[in-house]
Design an enzyme around this catalytic site. Structure first.
Site, PDB file in Angstrom:
ATOM      1  CD1 TRP A 194      -2.653   2.040   1.447  1.00 19.98           C
ATOM      2  CD2 TRP A 194      -3.231   0.287   0.112  1.00 19.98           C
ATOM      3  NE1 TRP A 194      -3.886   2.474   0.969  1.00 19.98           N
ATOM      4  CE2 TRP A 194      -4.374   1.320   0.264  1.00 19.98           C
ATOM      5  CE3 TRP A 194      -3.528  -0.789  -0.475  1.00 19.98           C
ATOM      6  CZ2 TRP A 194      -5.596   1.215  -0.343  1.00 19.98           C
ATOM      7  CZ3 TRP A 194      -4.821  -1.038  -1.327  1.00 19.98           C
ATOM      8  CH2 TRP A 194      -5.645   0.071  -1.246  1.00 19.98           C
ATOM      9  CG  ASP A 250      -1.818  11.873  -2.792  1.00 21.16           C
ATOM     10  OD1 ASP A 250      -1.636  10.817  -2.540  1.00 21.16           O
ATOM     11  OD2 ASP A 250      -2.368  12.759  -3.659  1.00 21.16           O
ATOM     12  CD  GLU A 253      -5.337   5.250   0.288  1.00 22.87           C
ATOM     13  OE1 GLU A 253      -5.838   4.583  -0.373  1.00 22.87           O
ATOM     14  OE2 GLU A 253      -5.244   4.617   1.612  1.00 22.87           O
ATOM     15  CD  GLU A 254      -4.105   8.223  -7.369  1.00 17.34           C
ATOM     16  OE1 GLU A 254      -5.121   7.813  -7.834  1.00 17.34           O
ATOM     17  OE2 GLU A 254      -3.787   9.523  -7.794  1.00 17.34           O
ATOM     18  CD  GLU A 477     -13.875   6.316  -4.489  1.00 13.78           C
ATOM     19  OE1 GLU A 477     -13.082   6.077  -3.642  1.00 13.78           O
ATOM     20  OE2 GLU A 477     -13.661   5.594  -5.632  1.00 13.78           O
TER      21      GLU A 477
END
Length: 683
Positions: A194, A250, A253-254, A477
């Protein structure tokens, strides 16, 4: 949770296709699809008219000609909010274990991001999402006391106290583990690959818990705040003070770097945490020493030549136009503040200029937004280069665009004026082509024109969400950039929390001040420092029963402004350590040494280094830590395996003398990167 029993979890099979046209006007004509929306017939009549209405409002002198249309739009948004509010709250509660019917198997107090377990699987708890959700719930609780909601809040606090102690790939309680982004639904560590660490979670969680602690103090329950809430907060503040100057992933999550959203959240947490500590008869010296420097670094995100906030720095490949900045601005909104640019308050010239640039970046990338003029609400995504699920609008980001404007309207109304600067002029020109730099009192026609036009503009974003919400009120989302159909995770908890906060701001319901008026002076010199706080396992004891509101709650201290620029003389110097060390999956290189800031040779307190720039050809591990100025330190690197076993670097202890001022680093002198580590042995 009576409402939960009335609503069944939304699933992809329930999705009803929405109008596939590229504009709201054409979608109004699709009467069959309109039957599938949740709007009442009377209110749905406005959706096409709202686009034309907002377009007219983008020109000067139009307000008096369109009061009727504005009133209709207001009633439409009013109706949607009235309908959606109980649904949003119930859906949030449905996604919280163990009572939440939508998330069977989730541990008590654990907030699940979404009930879906495939395409995508969001059946996890993210520290960030959970904290933002409970910040919204705590604010709701403070506005309207509810014993059942209070039980949810205390269960969340207890769950977080336990979660802080769970060892994970990012480390342990005192060794970086609080930066772990997500955990399994049962509260165990998620050990898969992750984007980690993510450093916004501890700051956001501290803010949510500080808000509840303030309520406890105000209503006479300081002992509960001290014994059960403060220990969790203290751990998070310690993490923020220690790691704020380290890069991380960030909120999307990238990318790994420095994020505006994260740094803004960290500054608020340190300021607010220090104030709470004083209320409880404690201190947070590490908060006080680091908060000014965090604010100083926050200024780095303003791009004066670009005219907008750079969402991420120390990364590449993007324009840095990102809804991260809208979310950051609304998170640090302080109702006691003015339109301060240093903290990027929602009505500041920087934040308004940024709002326009970020919003306009989505006008040409989504078919839904095709042909809609500047100054008219559109669907808002994450960033224009986004490719996740094809890159689409997000409900929570579209609501954030509205919320920032509602925050601005609140402040303008409170201070009875609107100020236009050269920086914010392009934003205001969307609503009046004759707008000019200056300050306009609430008694002026310019103020009235701008205020009312921007209010309509803000409602337009809620209107967009209403248009693409499903008939049962479900918010996913994302929604398709082509036809508005829901995409990605369904019943996203964060989407519902975003709705609640936007609706509250529209109604003029604002949170406690976090102390911005006393914390907006930027130091004259930025020092990328850090400080070591206090970590200890927080108690997981049951909260006392019947802590109801006092008949006359005590007033919280009023923040006081500071007039002088703060120029602290640092007692610590930021030193960057870099080393090349080839590792295998599950191994982490940490730094330990002879001073407290380096753990006093205790591996459990070692500093976790970052592998954000690690490659096979350049296996770099690095980190920055504040060390006492002028001090001679000894240190070594250790290799910590996934099972916690420690292997020490061999050879003599490394030695470094910290400079008396400025910055330091092991890549700048006699102990530069020394090659691949071999032969670990305890000193």
């Amino acid at each position: 949770m009576a409402l939960q029993s009335l609503l069944q979890p939304f699933s992809p099979s329930n999705i009803t296709a929405v109008a596939s046209s590229n504009s709201l006007i054409s979608s109004l004509n699709a009467t069959t699809n309109w039957k599938e929306r949740m709007w009442y017939t009377a209110t749905s009549l406005l959706l096409a008219g709202s686009i034309a209405l907002q377009s007219v409002f983008a020109h000067p002198g139009s307000y008096t000609l369109n009061q009727r249309e504005a009133a209709v739009l207001k009633r439409s948004v009013d109706s949607f909010i009235t309908t959606e509010s109980p649904i949003a709250l119930s859906r949030i509660l449905c996604n919280i274990g163990s009572d939440g019917a939508c998330v069977p198997g989730a541990k008590t107090g654990i907030v699940i991001a979404g009930p879906g377990k495939a395409n995508p699987d969001y059946f996890y708890t993210w520290t960030r999402d959970a904290a933002l959700t409970f910040k919204a719930l705590v604010d709701t609780f403070i506005t309207n006391y509810s014993a059942s909601l209070q039980s949810e809040i205390t269960a969340y606090i207890t769950a977080q106290a336990a979660l802080q102690t769970v060892g994970n790939p990012s480390g342990g309680l005192s060794s970086g583990g609080l930066g772990e982004p997500k955990f399994n639904a049962d509260g165990s560590a998620f050990t898969g690959s992750w984007g980690r660490p993510q450093r916004d979670g501890p700051a956001l969680r501290a803010t949510a818990l500080i808000t509840y602690a303030k309520w406890l103090v105000s209503n006479g329950y300081s002992s509960t705040a001290t014994s059960l809430v403060w220990p969790v907060i203290q751990n998070d503040l310690s993490y923020v003070a220690q790691y704020w100057n380290n890069t991380g992933f960030d909120l999307w999550e990238e990318v790994s770097g420095s994020s505006f959203f994260t740094i803004a959240a960290q500054h608020r947490a340190l300021v607010e945490g220090s104030a709470l500590a004083k209320q409880l008869g404690k201190s947070c010296t590490y908060c006080d020493s680091q908060a000014p420097q965090v604010l100083c670094f926050l200024q780095s995100f303003w791009g004066p030549s670009q005219g907008y906030i750079l969402a991420n720095i120390n990364v590449g490949g993007r324009s840095a136009k990102d809804a991260n900045t809208l979310l950051g601005s609304i998170h640090i909104f302080d109702p006691a503040a003015g339109c301060d640019a240093s903290t990027f308050q929602p009505c500041s010239d920087r934040a308004l200029a940024n709002h326009k640039v970020v919003i306009d970046s989505f006008r040409s990338v989504y078919s839904l937004n095709s042909g809609i003029a500047e100054g008219v609400a559109v669907s808002v995504g994450r960033y224009p280069e986004d490719s996740y699920y094809g890159g689409n609008p997000w409900y929570l980001n579209t609501l954030a665009a509205a919320e920032q404007l509602y925050d601005a309207l609140y402040t303008w109304n409170r201070q009875k004026s609107i100020t236009i600067t050269a920086v914010s002029l392009p934003f205001f020109r969307d609503f009046s082509s004759s707008a000019a730099v200056g300050t306009y009192a609430s008694s002026s026609s310019t103020y009235t024109t701008l205020y009312n036009a921007i209010k309509v503009y803000a409602d337009g974003y809620v209107n967009v969400v209403a248009t693409y919400a499903q008939k049962n009120g479900s918010l996913s989302e994302q929604f398709s950039k082509s036809n508005g159909q829901p995409l990605s995770a369904y019943d996203l908890t964060w989407s519902y929390a975003a709705f609640l906060t936007a609706a509250a701001r529209r109604a003029g319901k604002v949170p406690y001040s976090w102390g911005e008026p006393a914390a907006n002076n930027v130091p004259c010199a930025c020092v990328p420092s850090s400080a070591i706080g206090t970590y200890s396992a927080a108690p997981t004891s049951a909260f006392p029963a019947s802590q109801t509101p006092a008949s006359s709650p005590a007033s919280l201290p009023t923040p006081t402004s500071t007039s002088a620029t703060i120029c602290p003389s640092p007692t610590t110097i930021p030193v960057t350590f870099k080393v090349l060390a080839t590792t295998t999956y599950g191994q982490t290189i940490k730094l330990v040494g002879s001073v407290a800031a380096l753990g006093n040779w205790a591996p459990a307190n070692a500093i976790t280094l970052s592998a954000a720039q690690y490659t096979a050809s350049n296996p770099l591990w690095f980190g920055t830590v504040g060390l006492p100025a002028g001090t001679r330190v000894e240190y070594k690197y250790i290799n910590v395996a996934a099972d916690g076993s420690v292997t020490w670097e061999g050879g003599a202890n490394r030695v470094y003398t910290v400079p008396a001022s400025g910055t330091g680093g092991t890549d700048k002198g006699e102990i530069a990167c020394s090659g691949f580590l071999k032969g670990f042995a305890k000193p």
